[in-house]
Motif scaffolding. Sequence first.
Motif, PDB file in Angstrom:
ATOM      1  N   VAL A 169      36.760  24.441  50.386  1.00 36.14           N
ATOM      2  CA  VAL A 169      37.351  24.585  49.055  1.00 36.14           C
ATOM      3  C   VAL A 169      37.888  23.221  48.658  1.00 36.14           C
ATOM      4  O   VAL A 169      38.691  22.631  49.382  1.00 36.14           O
ATOM      5  CB  VAL A 169      38.486  25.629  49.043  1.00 36.14           C
TER       6      VAL A 169
ATOM      7  N   ASP B 172      34.141  35.766  48.440  1.00 28.78           N
ATOM      8  CA  ASP B 172      33.972  36.841  47.460  1.00 28.78           C
ATOM      9  C   ASP B 172      35.168  37.010  46.540  1.00 28.78           C
ATOM     10  O   ASP B 172      35.098  37.749  45.569  1.00 28.78           O
ATOM     11  CB  ASP B 172      33.761  38.176  48.199  1.00 28.78           C
ATOM     12  N   TYR B 173      36.249  36.365  46.884  1.00 25.53           N
ATOM     13  CA  TYR B 173      37.485  36.588  46.134  1.00 25.53           C
ATOM     14  C   TYR B 173      38.219  35.273  46.074  1.00 25.53           C
ATOM     15  O   TYR B 173      38.342  34.569  47.084  1.00 25.53           O
ATOM     16  CB  TYR B 173      38.315  37.668  46.845  1.00 25.53           C
TER      17      TYR B 173
ATOM     18  N   LEU C  83      41.593  32.994  44.427  1.00 26.69           N
ATOM     19  CA  LEU C  83      42.966  33.132  43.951  1.00 26.69           C
ATOM     20  C   LEU C  83      43.514  31.760  43.592  1.00 26.69           C
ATOM     21  O   LEU C  83      43.120  30.741  44.157  1.00 26.69           O
ATOM     22  CB  LEU C  83      43.862  33.741  45.042  1.00 26.69           C
TER      23      LEU C  83
ATOM     24  N   SER D  76      37.391  38.281  41.350  1.00 28.25           N
ATOM     25  CA  SER D  76      36.400  38.629  42.360  1.00 28.25           C
ATOM     26  C   SER D  76      35.040  38.101  41.929  1.00 28.25           C
ATOM     27  O   SER D  76      34.826  37.790  40.755  1.00 28.25           O
ATOM     28  CB  SER D  76      36.341  40.137  42.582  1.00 28.25           C
ATOM     29  N   SER D  77      34.131  38.031  42.874  1.00 27.05           N
ATOM     30  CA  SER D  77      32.849  37.386  42.611  1.00 27.05           C
ATOM     31  C   SER D  77      31.960  38.154  41.638  1.00 27.05           C
ATOM     32  O   SER D  77      30.955  37.623  41.164  1.00 27.05           O
ATOM     33  CB  SER D  77      32.102  37.179  43.927  1.00 27.05           C
TER      34      SER D  77
ATOM     35  N   LYS E  85      32.948  39.149  38.761  1.00 27.81           N
ATOM     36  CA  LYS E  85      33.394  38.843  37.402  1.00 27.81           C
ATOM     37  C   LYS E  85      33.218  37.360  37.127  1.00 27.81           C
ATOM     38  O   LYS E  85      33.090  36.551  38.061  1.00 27.81           O
ATOM     39  CB  LYS E  85      34.868  39.219  37.240  1.00 27.81           C
TER      40      LYS E  85
ATOM     41  N   LYS F   6      38.457  33.711  49.867  1.00 31.02           N
ATOM     42  CA  LYS F   6      38.291  34.508  51.080  1.00 31.02           C
ATOM     43  C   LYS F   6      37.003  35.306  51.005  1.00 31.02           C
ATOM     44  O   LYS F   6      36.424  35.483  49.937  1.00 31.02           O
ATOM     45  CB  LYS F   6      39.471  35.453  51.290  1.00 31.02           C
TER      46      LYS F   6
ATOM     47  N   SER G  10      34.946  39.028  52.173  1.00 28.60           N
ATOM     48  CA  SER G  10      35.155  40.411  51.740  1.00 28.60           C
ATOM     49  C   SER G  10      35.963  41.239  52.729  1.00 28.60           C
ATOM     50  O   SER G  10      36.349  42.366  52.427  1.00 28.60           O
ATOM     51  CB  SER G  10      33.810  41.091  51.487  1.00 28.60           C
TER      52      SER G  10
ATOM     53  N   GLY H  56      39.061  42.723  54.762  1.00 30.20           N
ATOM     54  CA  GLY H  56      40.460  42.945  54.402  1.00 30.20           C
ATOM     55  C   GLY H  56      41.413  42.017  55.112  1.00 30.20           C
ATOM     56  O   GLY H  56      42.447  41.652  54.575  1.00 30.20           O
TER      57      GLY H  56
ATOM     58  N   ASP I 229      40.658  38.946  56.211  1.00 32.50           N
ATOM     59  CA  ASP I 229      40.226  37.548  56.158  1.00 32.50           C
ATOM     60  C   ASP I 229      41.373  36.648  55.729  1.00 32.50           C
ATOM     61  O   ASP I 229      42.104  36.947  54.786  1.00 32.50           O
ATOM     62  CB  ASP I 229      39.094  37.385  55.147  1.00 32.50           C
TER      63      ASP I 229
ATOM     64  N   LEU J  65      42.881  33.210  54.005  1.00 34.48           N
ATOM     65  CA  LEU J  65      42.527  32.416  52.842  1.00 34.48           C
ATOM     66  C   LEU J  65      42.183  30.993  53.274  1.00 34.48           C
ATOM     67  O   LEU J  65      42.824  30.436  54.166  1.00 34.48           O
ATOM     68  CB  LEU J  65      43.686  32.364  51.856  1.00 34.48           C
TER      69      LEU J  65
END
Lengths: 116, 113
Positions: B4, B31-32, B34, B51-52, B54, B93, B95, B97, B99, B101
Amino acid sequence: EPEVTQTPSHQVTQMGQEVILRCVPISNHLYFYWYRQILGQKVEFLVSFYNNEISEKSEIFDDQFSVERPDGSNFTLKIRSTKLEDSAMYFCASSNAAGLLEDTQYFGPGTRLTVL
Amino acid sequence: DQQVKQNSPSLSVQEGRISILNCDYTNSMFDYFLWYKKYPAEGPTFLISISSIKDKNEDGRFTVFLNKSAKHLSLHIVPSQPGDSAVYFCAAKGSGGADGLTFGKGTHLIIQP
Protein backbone atom coordinates in the motif's frame (compact mmCIF):
# COMPACT_ATOMS: atom_id res chain seq x y z
CA GLU A 1 -19.64 6.16 22.04
CA PRO A 2 -17.80 2.90 22.85
CA GLU A 3 -14.05 3.01 22.44
CA VAL A 4 -10.97 0.87 22.78
CA THR A 5 -8.86 1.73 25.81
CA GLN A 6 -5.22 0.92 26.48
CA THR A 7 -3.00 1.02 29.54
CA PRO A 8 -0.46 2.25 30.31
CA SER A 9 -0.12 5.22 27.99
CA HIS A 10 3.66 5.10 28.35
CA GLN A 11 5.85 2.25 29.54
CA VAL A 12 9.59 2.51 30.08
CA THR A 13 11.54 -0.69 30.59
CA GLN A 14 15.06 -2.02 30.59
CA MET A 15 16.28 -4.24 27.78
CA GLY A 16 15.63 -7.90 28.61
CA GLN A 17 12.66 -7.20 30.85
CA GLU A 18 9.16 -8.51 30.25
CA VAL A 19 6.33 -6.08 29.56
CA ILE A 20 2.58 -6.56 29.37
CA LEU A 21 0.49 -4.09 27.45
CA ARG A 22 -3.21 -4.04 28.21
CA CYS A 23 -6.25 -3.30 26.12
CA VAL A 24 -9.99 -3.29 26.70
CA PRO A 25 -11.69 -3.78 23.33
CA ILE A 26 -15.18 -2.54 22.52
CA SER A 27 -17.52 -4.78 24.45
CA ASN A 28 -19.50 -6.51 21.69
CA HIS A 29 -16.52 -6.97 19.37
CA LEU A 30 -15.26 -10.41 18.49
CA TYR A 31 -11.92 -9.80 16.76
CA PHE A 32 -8.92 -8.26 18.45
CA TYR A 33 -5.67 -7.03 16.99
CA TRP A 34 -2.29 -5.62 17.92
CA TYR A 35 -0.31 -3.26 15.71
CA ARG A 36 2.87 -1.29 16.25
CA GLN A 37 4.33 1.88 14.79
CA ILE A 38 8.03 2.50 15.11
CA LEU A 39 8.80 6.21 15.11
CA GLY A 40 8.73 7.60 11.59
CA GLN A 41 7.48 4.37 10.06
CA LYS A 42 4.10 3.00 9.07
CA VAL A 43 1.65 1.14 11.26
CA GLU A 44 2.38 -2.61 11.08
CA PHE A 45 0.10 -5.53 11.85
CA LEU A 46 1.30 -7.92 14.54
CA VAL A 47 -1.48 -10.37 15.35
CA SER A 48 -5.22 -11.00 15.27
CA PHE A 49 -7.17 -12.99 17.85
CA TYR A 50 -10.58 -14.59 17.62
CA ASN A 51 -12.43 -17.16 19.68
CA ASN A 52 -9.61 -17.33 22.22
CA GLU A 53 -6.88 -18.15 19.77
CA ILE A 54 -4.53 -16.47 17.34
CA SER A 55 -6.07 -16.17 13.88
CA GLU A 56 -3.23 -14.57 11.98
CA LYS A 57 0.19 -13.23 12.79
CA SER A 58 2.85 -11.36 10.89
CA GLU A 59 6.53 -12.25 10.69
CA ILE A 60 7.19 -9.58 13.31
CA PHE A 61 5.20 -11.60 15.86
CA ASP A 62 7.91 -14.06 16.85
CA ASP A 63 8.31 -16.23 19.94
CA GLN A 64 9.06 -13.17 22.07
CA PHE A 65 5.45 -12.08 21.71
CA SER A 66 2.29 -13.61 23.09
CA VAL A 67 -1.33 -12.53 23.41
CA GLU A 68 -4.00 -13.49 25.86
CA ARG A 69 -7.56 -12.71 26.78
CA PRO A 70 -7.35 -13.45 30.50
CA ASP A 71 -10.95 -12.50 31.24
CA GLY A 72 -14.05 -11.30 29.45
CA SER A 73 -12.81 -7.79 28.89
CA ASN A 74 -9.02 -7.51 28.72
CA PHE A 75 -6.73 -8.36 25.82
CA THR A 76 -3.00 -8.33 26.51
CA LEU A 77 0.25 -8.31 24.54
CA LYS A 78 3.29 -9.69 26.33
CA ILE A 79 6.85 -9.18 25.19
CA ARG A 80 9.03 -11.66 27.08
CA SER A 81 12.47 -10.14 26.76
CA THR A 82 12.38 -6.66 25.33
CA LYS A 83 14.95 -5.42 22.84
CA LEU A 84 15.86 -1.88 21.92
CA GLU A 85 14.10 -2.30 18.58
CA ASP A 86 10.81 -3.07 20.34
CA SER A 87 10.54 0.63 21.18
CA ALA A 88 7.39 1.77 19.38
CA MET A 89 3.76 2.79 19.77
CA TYR A 90 1.61 -0.28 20.22
CA PHE A 91 -2.00 -0.03 19.16
CA CYS A 92 -4.81 -2.39 20.05
CA ALA A 93 -7.84 -2.61 17.76
CA SER A 94 -11.10 -4.49 17.72
CA SER A 95 -13.84 -5.22 15.21
CA ASN A 96 -17.19 -6.90 15.10
CA ALA A 97 -16.54 -8.63 11.81
CA ALA A 98 -18.35 -11.88 12.46
CA GLY A 99 -16.61 -13.03 9.31
CA LEU A 100 -18.01 -10.26 7.17
CA LEU A 101 -15.96 -8.46 4.56
CA GLU A 102 -16.92 -4.98 5.64
CA ASP A 103 -15.48 -4.96 9.10
CA THR A 104 -14.00 -1.81 10.49
CA GLN A 105 -11.21 -2.00 13.01
CA TYR A 106 -11.37 0.61 15.77
CA PHE A 107 -8.10 1.58 17.39
CA GLY A 108 -7.14 2.50 20.91
CA PRO A 109 -4.96 5.50 21.78
CA GLY A 110 -1.80 3.40 21.97
CA THR A 111 0.93 2.59 24.47
CA ARG A 112 4.32 4.14 23.90
CA LEU A 113 6.93 1.54 24.81
CA THR A 114 10.46 2.78 25.42
CA VAL A 115 13.18 0.17 25.89
CA LEU A 116 16.41 1.48 27.41
CA ASP B 1 7.56 -4.58 0.31
CA GLN B 2 5.11 -1.71 0.00
CA GLN B 3 1.77 -3.26 -0.82
CA VAL B 4 0.00 0.00 0.00
CA LYS B 5 1.64 3.20 -1.17
CA GLN B 6 0.92 6.79 -0.36
CA ASN B 7 3.39 8.67 -2.50
CA SER B 8 2.76 12.15 -1.11
CA PRO B 9 4.27 12.54 2.37
CA SER B 10 2.52 15.89 2.75
CA LEU B 11 -0.18 18.01 1.15
CA SER B 12 -1.07 21.63 1.79
CA VAL B 13 -4.58 22.87 0.93
CA GLN B 14 -6.37 26.13 1.54
CA GLU B 15 -9.34 26.13 3.86
CA GLY B 16 -12.58 25.70 1.94
CA ARG B 17 -10.95 23.98 -1.03
CA ILE B 18 -10.94 20.29 -1.88
CA SER B 19 -8.28 17.98 -0.46
CA ILE B 20 -7.46 14.90 -2.51
CA LEU B 21 -5.34 12.19 -0.95
CA ASN B 22 -4.17 9.31 -3.10
CA CYS B 23 -3.31 5.69 -2.42
CA ASP B 24 -2.10 2.86 -4.66
CA TYR B 25 -1.95 -0.83 -3.87
CA THR B 26 -0.32 -3.82 -5.48
CA ASN B 27 -2.01 -6.81 -3.87
CA SER B 28 -5.02 -7.89 -5.96
CA MET B 29 -6.29 -9.95 -2.99
CA PHE B 30 -7.22 -6.79 -1.11
CA ASP B 31 -10.99 -6.52 -0.87
CA TYR B 32 -11.65 -3.78 1.62
CA PHE B 33 -10.08 -0.37 1.92
CA LEU B 34 -10.17 2.11 4.76
CA TRP B 35 -8.99 5.62 5.50
CA TYR B 36 -7.86 6.59 8.97
CA LYS B 37 -6.98 9.97 10.38
CA LYS B 38 -4.29 10.27 13.04
CA TYR B 39 -3.17 13.05 15.33
CA PRO B 40 0.21 12.87 17.11
CA ALA B 41 0.21 10.65 20.22
CA GLU B 42 -3.25 9.28 19.40
CA GLY B 43 -4.51 6.13 17.74
CA PRO B 44 -5.81 6.04 14.17
CA THR B 45 -9.42 7.19 13.92
CA PHE B 46 -11.61 5.52 11.31
CA LEU B 47 -12.95 7.87 8.65
CA ILE B 48 -14.49 6.00 5.76
CA SER B 49 -14.21 2.69 3.94
CA ILE B 50 -15.07 1.03 0.65
CA SER B 51 -15.37 -2.55 -0.44
CA SER B 52 -14.04 -3.79 -3.75
CA ILE B 53 -17.52 -4.22 -5.22
CA LYS B 54 -18.12 -0.47 -5.10
CA ASP B 55 -16.39 2.44 -6.79
CA LYS B 56 -17.57 5.24 -4.54
CA ASN B 57 -18.64 5.77 -0.96
CA GLU B 58 -19.67 9.07 0.52
CA ASP B 59 -20.08 10.23 4.12
CA GLY B 60 -20.65 13.91 4.65
CA ARG B 61 -17.59 15.86 3.54
CA PHE B 62 -15.64 12.66 2.84
CA THR B 63 -15.81 10.62 -0.35
CA VAL B 64 -13.65 7.64 -1.24
CA PHE B 65 -13.23 6.55 -4.84
CA LEU B 66 -11.91 3.14 -5.86
CA ASN B 67 -10.51 2.32 -9.29
CA LYS B 68 -9.94 -1.40 -9.02
CA SER B 69 -8.42 -1.82 -12.48
CA ALA B 70 -5.80 0.81 -11.68
CA LYS B 71 -5.44 -0.41 -8.08
CA HIS B 72 -5.92 3.15 -6.94
CA LEU B 73 -8.10 4.85 -4.40
CA SER B 74 -8.50 8.43 -3.33
CA LEU B 75 -10.06 10.33 -0.47
CA HIS B 76 -11.75 13.64 -1.21
CA ILE B 77 -12.49 16.10 1.56
CA VAL B 78 -14.68 19.03 0.63
CA PRO B 79 -14.72 21.65 1.91
CA SER B 80 -11.46 21.31 3.83
CA GLN B 81 -11.51 22.66 7.37
CA PRO B 82 -8.66 23.52 9.79
CA GLY B 83 -9.58 20.53 11.97
CA ASP B 84 -8.81 18.25 9.04
CA SER B 85 -5.10 18.89 9.50
CA ALA B 86 -3.68 15.49 10.47
CA VAL B 87 -1.92 12.45 9.02
CA TYR B 88 -4.17 10.33 6.82
CA PHE B 89 -3.49 6.63 6.40
CA CYS B 90 -4.81 4.41 3.67
CA ALA B 91 -5.23 0.77 4.74
CA ALA B 92 -6.32 -2.41 3.01
CA LYS B 93 -7.25 -5.97 3.91
CA GLY B 94 -8.32 -9.22 2.36
CA SER B 95 -11.70 -10.86 2.76
CA GLY B 96 -10.94 -12.80 5.94
CA GLY B 97 -12.60 -11.56 9.11
CA ALA B 98 -9.37 -11.74 11.07
CA ASP B 99 -7.11 -10.27 8.41
CA GLY B 100 -4.79 -7.57 9.62
CA LEU B 101 -4.71 -4.21 7.90
CA THR B 102 -1.84 -3.24 5.63
CA PHE B 103 -1.15 0.45 6.01
CA GLY B 104 0.45 3.03 3.78
CA LYS B 105 3.04 5.42 5.19
CA GLY B 106 0.54 8.25 5.50
CA THR B 107 0.05 11.73 4.08
CA HIS B 108 0.31 14.75 6.33
CA LEU B 109 -2.52 17.09 5.34
CA ILE B 110 -2.11 20.72 6.29
CA ILE B 111 -5.10 23.01 5.91
CA GLN B 112 -4.05 26.63 5.59
CA PRO B 113 -6.40 29.45 6.64
